[in-house]
Motif scaffolding. Structure first.
Motif, PDB file in Angstrom:
ATOM      1  N   THR A   1       0.886  -1.351   0.337  1.00 19.57           N
ATOM      2  CA  THR A   1       0.120   0.003  -0.132  1.00 19.57           C
ATOM      3  C   THR A   1       1.134   1.485  -0.017  1.00 19.57           C
ATOM      4  O   THR A   1       0.427   2.595  -0.780  1.00 19.57           O
ATOM      5  CB  THR A   1      -0.621   0.337   1.453  1.00 19.57           C
ATOM      6  N   HIS A   2       2.156   1.256   1.128  1.00 17.63           N
ATOM      7  CA  HIS A   2       2.828   2.478   1.069  1.00 17.63           C
ATOM      8  C   HIS A   2       4.399   1.907   0.922  1.00 17.63           C
ATOM      9  O   HIS A   2       4.980   1.047   1.094  1.00 17.63           O
ATOM     10  CB  HIS A   2       2.848   3.203   2.151  1.00 17.63           C
ATOM     11  N   THR A   3       4.985   2.856   0.433  1.00 15.98           N
ATOM     12  CA  THR A   3       6.498   2.794   0.010  1.00 15.98           C
ATOM     13  C   THR A   3       7.973   3.339   0.173  1.00 15.98           C
ATOM     14  O   THR A   3       7.254   4.754  -0.221  1.00 15.98           O
ATOM     15  CB  THR A   3       7.142   1.364  -1.446  1.00 15.98           C
TER      16      THR A   3
ATOM     17  N   CYS B   1      14.506   1.195   2.032  1.00 16.41           N
ATOM     18  CA  CYS B   1      13.456   0.352   1.456  1.00 16.41           C
ATOM     19  C   CYS B   1      12.064  -0.554   2.325  1.00 16.41           C
ATOM     20  O   CYS B   1      12.283  -0.971   2.685  1.00 16.41           O
ATOM     21  CB  CYS B   1      13.502  -0.805   0.707  1.00 16.41           C
ATOM     22  N   ALA B   2      11.036   0.996   2.973  1.00 17.03           N
ATOM     23  CA  ALA B   2      10.445   0.056   3.751  1.00 17.03           C
ATOM     24  C   ALA B   2       9.031   0.224   3.317  1.00 17.03           C
ATOM     25  O   ALA B   2       8.602   1.029   2.965  1.00 17.03           O
ATOM     26  CB  ALA B   2      10.093   1.768   5.121  1.00 17.03           C
ATOM     27  N   VAL B   3       8.175  -1.101   3.561  1.00 19.00           N
ATOM     28  CA  VAL B   3       7.366  -1.279   2.944  1.00 19.00           C
ATOM     29  C   VAL B   3       6.097  -1.304   3.562  1.00 19.00           C
ATOM     30  O   VAL B   3       6.515  -1.865   4.737  1.00 19.00           O
ATOM     31  CB  VAL B   3       7.196  -2.952   1.595  1.00 19.00           C
ATOM     32  N   GLN B   4       4.408  -1.184   3.027  1.00 18.78           N
ATOM     33  CA  GLN B   4       4.009  -1.430   4.117  1.00 18.78           C
ATOM     34  C   GLN B   4       2.861  -2.297   3.756  1.00 18.78           C
ATOM     35  O   GLN B   4       2.198  -1.563   2.242  1.00 18.78           O
ATOM     36  CB  GLN B   4       3.894  -0.111   4.452  1.00 18.78           C
ATOM     37  N   THR B   5       2.518  -3.483   3.682  1.00 18.20           N
ATOM     38  CA  THR B   5       1.441  -4.040   3.065  1.00 18.20           C
ATOM     39  C   THR B   5       0.210  -3.745   3.639  1.00 18.20           C
ATOM     40  O   THR B   5      -0.041  -3.421   4.965  1.00 18.20           O
ATOM     41  CB  THR B   5       1.697  -5.688   3.336  1.00 18.20           C
TER      42      THR B   5
END
Length: 349
Positions: free
Chosen positions: A59-61, A110-114
């Motif tokens: 959803t966000h990265t 790299c931060a990824v929001q699932t």
């Protein structure tokens, strides 16, 4: 669109993970939410690409460096013009940093929001820098016998090694250190010294010139025989740094250019005293004196008369030989020839 509150929470969470230390797992470990990629080694001035895998449920990265957001999705947060977005889709999120410098070295995340939970991928950039000599001794002028120290310092990553050598036909003086010590330097050690800085990337080279001053030494004087009325030349050579100044004397009287029809010509390390029409008064002892700031040296010359016998004088028997005072004396031809041949050697005693 940027959401400051959301991204503040995401950044805070990512920083906390970074401070606690991420587990080192292979990039293909599917059971891990936090992945550590292999280090990226790049040379200063090159471009580096940072790639992060995405997925359908993302959803966000964002890409971060030392708790600062570089990119949040398509939104650029960094003010650095070298940083730009390359790719952002369901498969990957890639940014690039151009003209990489030492300040870019460090960890990137790299931060990824699932839909379920966040995950991070980190990579460490190592910047290699070619060597550059940043502190070098200047060209120097010293007196013979002085102690000399040359310095050469260089920057670079990996740290460069330093070496010195004397560039000459007998360049046997060398050192593998920042400092080159030359105790009691001799004139043979004068010349150009080369400092080389080398690491795994490249090499840098610069030179230093050393000039060694020393007092003059003159070549040994000679006996010069000249026929009356002919041209005669006395030549004096001196080895000196700086170049020597020359003076000529007959007995104790200094000779100046143009004196009694004589000419003095100085050309670097040599001086010539020329007689264009040798007369009786020109015969005798001459002294050449070479002088510089460190001392002087001299040598003596003897200008003597040479009489060339003709066939008629040999048949007639007696011929005339100048005695230096303008008078003449009669001798037999064979005695005259022996006298002329051995005169330079007799005058040594």
């Amino acid at each position: 669109m940027k959401n400051p509150v959301y991204w503040a929470v995401l950044v805070g969470m990512t920083v906390l993970l970074m401070e606690q230390g991420l587990p080192v797992r292979s990039q293909g470990d599917s059971h891990s939410d936090n992945k550590v990629m292999d280090n990226i080694t790049v040379r200063q001035g090159e471009t580096v690409f940072l790639k992060c895998s995405q997925g359908d449920v993302v959803t966000h990265t964002a890409w971060l460096n030392r708790s600062s957001i570089l990119y949040a999705g398509e939104d650029k947060w960094s003010v650095d013009p070298r940083v730009s977005l390359v790719t952002l889709n369901q498969e990957e999120f890639t940014i690039k940093i151009e003209n990489v410098d030492m300040t870019d070295e460090g960890q990137y995340v790299c931060a990824v929001q699932t839909s379920s939970r966040p995950r991070t991928t980190s990579v460490h950039i190592l910047v290699q820098v070619p060597p550059k000599i940043i502190n070098l001794s200047r060209d120097i002028v010293v007196n013979e016998g002085s102690n000399v120290t040359l310095m050469c310092q260089a920057s670079g990553k990996p740290e460069p090694s330093i070496s010195w050598k004397l560039i000459s036909s007998s360049g046997d003086l060398a050192s593998d250190d920042e400092y080159l010590e030359i105790p009691s330097i001799s004139r043979q050690r004068a010349g150009t010294y080369e400092c080389t800085a080398v690491n795994d990337i490249d090499a840098d080279l610069q030179t230093v010139d050393i000039t060694v001053n020393y007092a003059p030494t003159v070549s040994e004087g000679r006996y010069v025989g000249v026929t009356l009325g002919q041209r005669g030349v006395l030549e004096c050579e001196a080895d000196a740094v700086p170049e020597a100044d020359f003076e000529w004397y007959k007995d104790d009287r200094r000779i100046f250019n143009g004196f009694d029809g004589m000419e003095i010509v100085n050309t670097g390390s040599a001086s010539k005293l020329t007689f264009f029409n040798v007369s009786d008064g020109d015969y005798g002892n001459y002294t050449c004196v070479a002088t510089n700031i460190l001392g002087s040296s001299n040598t003596s010359f003897l200008l003597y008369v040479v009489i060339e016998p003709t066939s008629s004088t040999l048949l007639q028997g007696p011929i005339a030989v100048q005695d230096g005072s303008g008078g003449t004396m009669g001798v037999h031809s064979h005695t005259c020839l022996l006298f002329i041949v051995f005169l330079p050697f007799l005058l040594r005693f």
